[in-house]
Design a protein around this motif. Structure first.
Motif, PDB file in Angstrom:
ATOM      1  N   THR A 246       0.851  -1.183   0.000  1.00 37.00           N
ATOM      2  CA  THR A 246       0.000   0.000   0.000  1.00 37.00           C
ATOM      3  C   THR A 246       0.889   1.236   0.000  1.00 37.00           C
ATOM      4  O   THR A 246       2.045   1.181   0.428  1.00 37.00           O
ATOM      5  N   ASP A 247       0.355   2.343  -0.479  1.00 37.42           N
ATOM      6  CA  ASP A 247       1.129   3.574  -0.538  1.00 37.42           C
ATOM      7  C   ASP A 247       1.606   3.969   0.861  1.00 37.42           C
ATOM      8  O   ASP A 247       0.812   4.055   1.802  1.00 37.42           O
ATOM      9  N   GLY A 248       2.916   4.175   0.978  1.00 43.18           N
ATOM     10  CA  GLY A 248       3.499   4.553   2.257  1.00 43.18           C
ATOM     11  C   GLY A 248       3.939   3.385   3.116  1.00 43.18           C
ATOM     12  O   GLY A 248       4.567   3.592   4.162  1.00 43.18           O
ATOM     13  N   LEU A 249       3.636   2.151   2.704  1.00 43.00           N
ATOM     14  CA  LEU A 249       4.015   0.969   3.491  1.00 43.00           C
ATOM     15  C   LEU A 249       5.521   0.969   3.762  1.00 43.00           C
ATOM     16  O   LEU A 249       6.330   1.150   2.863  1.00 43.00           O
ATOM     17  N   SER A 250       5.883   0.738   5.018  1.00 44.91           N
ATOM     18  CA  SER A 250       7.291   0.672   5.427  1.00 44.91           C
ATOM     19  C   SER A 250       7.546  -0.679   6.082  1.00 44.91           C
ATOM     20  O   SER A 250       6.756  -1.124   6.924  1.00 44.91           O
ATOM     21  N   ILE A 251       8.640  -1.332   5.685  1.00 43.13           N
ATOM     22  CA  ILE A 251       8.979  -2.659   6.202  1.00 43.13           C
ATOM     23  C   ILE A 251      10.422  -2.647   6.697  1.00 43.13           C
ATOM     24  O   ILE A 251      11.331  -2.209   5.993  1.00 43.13           O
ATOM     25  N   ASP A 252      10.631  -3.127   7.922  1.00 48.64           N
ATOM     26  CA  ASP A 252      11.976  -3.273   8.483  1.00 48.64           C
ATOM     27  C   ASP A 252      12.614  -4.528   7.881  1.00 48.64           C
ATOM     28  O   ASP A 252      12.115  -5.639   8.073  1.00 48.64           O
ATOM     29  N   LEU A 253      13.703  -4.341   7.145  1.00 55.63           N
ATOM     30  CA  LEU A 253      14.361  -5.474   6.475  1.00 55.63           C
ATOM     31  C   LEU A 253      15.473  -6.104   7.310  1.00 55.63           C
ATOM     32  O   LEU A 253      16.028  -7.132   6.915  1.00 55.63           O
ATOM     33  N   ASP A 254      15.807  -5.523   8.438  1.00 55.53           N
ATOM     34  CA  ASP A 254      16.907  -6.049   9.238  1.00 55.53           C
ATOM     35  C   ASP A 254      16.651  -7.477   9.706  1.00 55.53           C
ATOM     36  O   ASP A 254      17.588  -8.254   9.917  1.00 55.53           O
ATOM     37  N   GLN A 255      15.356  -7.813   9.854  1.00 58.72           N
ATOM     38  CA  GLN A 255      15.021  -9.170  10.312  1.00 58.72           C
ATOM     39  C   GLN A 255      15.540 -10.225   9.338  1.00 58.72           C
ATOM     40  O   GLN A 255      15.890 -11.342   9.738  1.00 58.72           O
ATOM     41  N   PHE A 256      15.631  -9.879   8.045  1.00 66.11           N
ATOM     42  CA  PHE A 256      16.081 -10.848   7.060  1.00 66.11           C
ATOM     43  C   PHE A 256      17.612 -11.028   7.118  1.00 66.11           C
ATOM     44  O   PHE A 256      18.133 -12.070   6.761  1.00 66.11           O
ATOM     45  N   LEU A 257      18.324  -9.999   7.555  1.00 65.31           N
ATOM     46  CA  LEU A 257      19.757 -10.128   7.756  1.00 65.31           C
ATOM     47  C   LEU A 257      20.072 -10.986   8.975  1.00 65.31           C
ATOM     48  O   LEU A 257      21.080 -11.669   9.031  1.00 65.31           O
ATOM     49  N   GLU A 258      19.181 -10.932   9.955  1.00 61.28           N
ATOM     50  CA  GLU A 258      19.415 -11.654  11.205  1.00 61.28           C
ATOM     51  C   GLU A 258      19.039 -13.118  11.111  1.00 61.28           C
ATOM     52  O   GLU A 258      19.496 -13.934  11.891  1.00 61.28           O
ATOM     53  N   SER A 259      18.187 -13.460  10.125  1.00 68.68           N
ATOM     54  CA  SER A 259      17.705 -14.849  10.030  1.00 68.68           C
ATOM     55  C   SER A 259      18.682 -15.723   9.243  1.00 68.68           C
ATOM     56  O   SER A 259      19.596 -15.260   8.603  1.00 68.68           O
TER      57      SER A 259
END
Length: 259
Positions: A246-259
């Protein structure tokens, strides 16, 4: 790292009507850099709307020379080069965007190419910037030089299909992606030349097996017909979390580096 969508609409009529914004998306704080991808109409305005400073962009990626993907590229270059006063930043784009191809483009003037580093990216090629590697992925689209982007940093990989129809080898360039972002124009069985449908994206997800799949660049009919119902079905069928951005959606991607 943060992924933020400054527009999730795509195609001519979604762009003209602005049923969804069309400013592309950003990946911020990846190896200390901020990347804006496919800055379509409104990218500059939406950056300010969501509190993102366009002058803090370090890399600009443009997949191909269609207006809904490149429209704000030049003004974003002016922002990242501090008003064309500094030689800084890196623009990575298709041949059509930078040089023109047959009757398409170019979309970025020689003047605007004079300050940042500029790299033409073809499918299958890689460009490295610091610890970030960007591979051009193959597409089947109306702009034959169109490329998607597979972005790798450390053990993390984000892949973006750009505009393409489904073809049997499509998954090969996106294998190993933690996050798969697809430009999905419509739902249903009727094929749209050069574009993915929801059923095509579901098949691609099955083949790539990402940790997270995201639909964006949605066409008008898909927007009006509830894209979230489609992603629920895809999630149930594949077992992989799939969302419609959706417009403006923000996702923290750090979780994928930690997994």
């Amino acid at each position: 790292m943060k992924l933020q969508f400054l527009g999730t609409g795509g195609g001519r009529f979604a762009t003209i009507s602005q049923k969804r914004m069309t400013g592309g998306f950003r990946i911020d704080d990846i190896d200390g850099r901020n990347i804006h991808i496919d800055p379509g109409p409104g990218a500059l305005v939406r950056s300010h709307q969501y509190g993102l400073n366009p002058r803090k962009i370090n890399m600009l990626l443009v997949s191909h020379c269609h207006t809904d993907h490149y429209n704000d590229a030049e003004v974003m270059i002016e922002a990242l080069t501090q008003g064309m006063t500094k030689k800084t930043g890196h623009v990575i784009a298709s041949d059509s965007v930078l040089n023109g191809f047959e009757d398409i483009g170019p979309a970025i003037s020689q003047y605007h190419q004079s300050k940042p580093e500029v790299s033409v990216l073809h499918a299958g090629e890689e460009v490295t910037d610091g610890n970030i590697t960007i591979k051009g992925t193959h597409t089947h689209h109306g702009d034959p030089t169109c490329v998607g982007f597979n972005i790798k940093y450390n053990n993390f990989s984000l892949s973006y299909t750009a505009d393409t129809e489904y073809f049997p080898e499509l998954h090969k360039d996106h294998e190993g992606a933690d996050v798969l972002i697809g430009c999905v124009i419509k739902e249903g069985e009727r094929r749209i030349k050069g574009h993915l449908r929801t059923i095509d994206f579901e098949q691609l997800i099955e083949e790539v097996q990402p940790k997270l799949a995201i639909m964006t660049h949605l066409g008008v009919n898909l927007i009006m017909n509830n894209p979230f119902q489609n992603t629920r079905i895809i999630s149930n069928n594949t077992g992989i979390r799939t969302i419609a951005a959706t417009d403006g959606l923000s996702i923290d991607l750090d979780q994928f580096l930690e997994s």
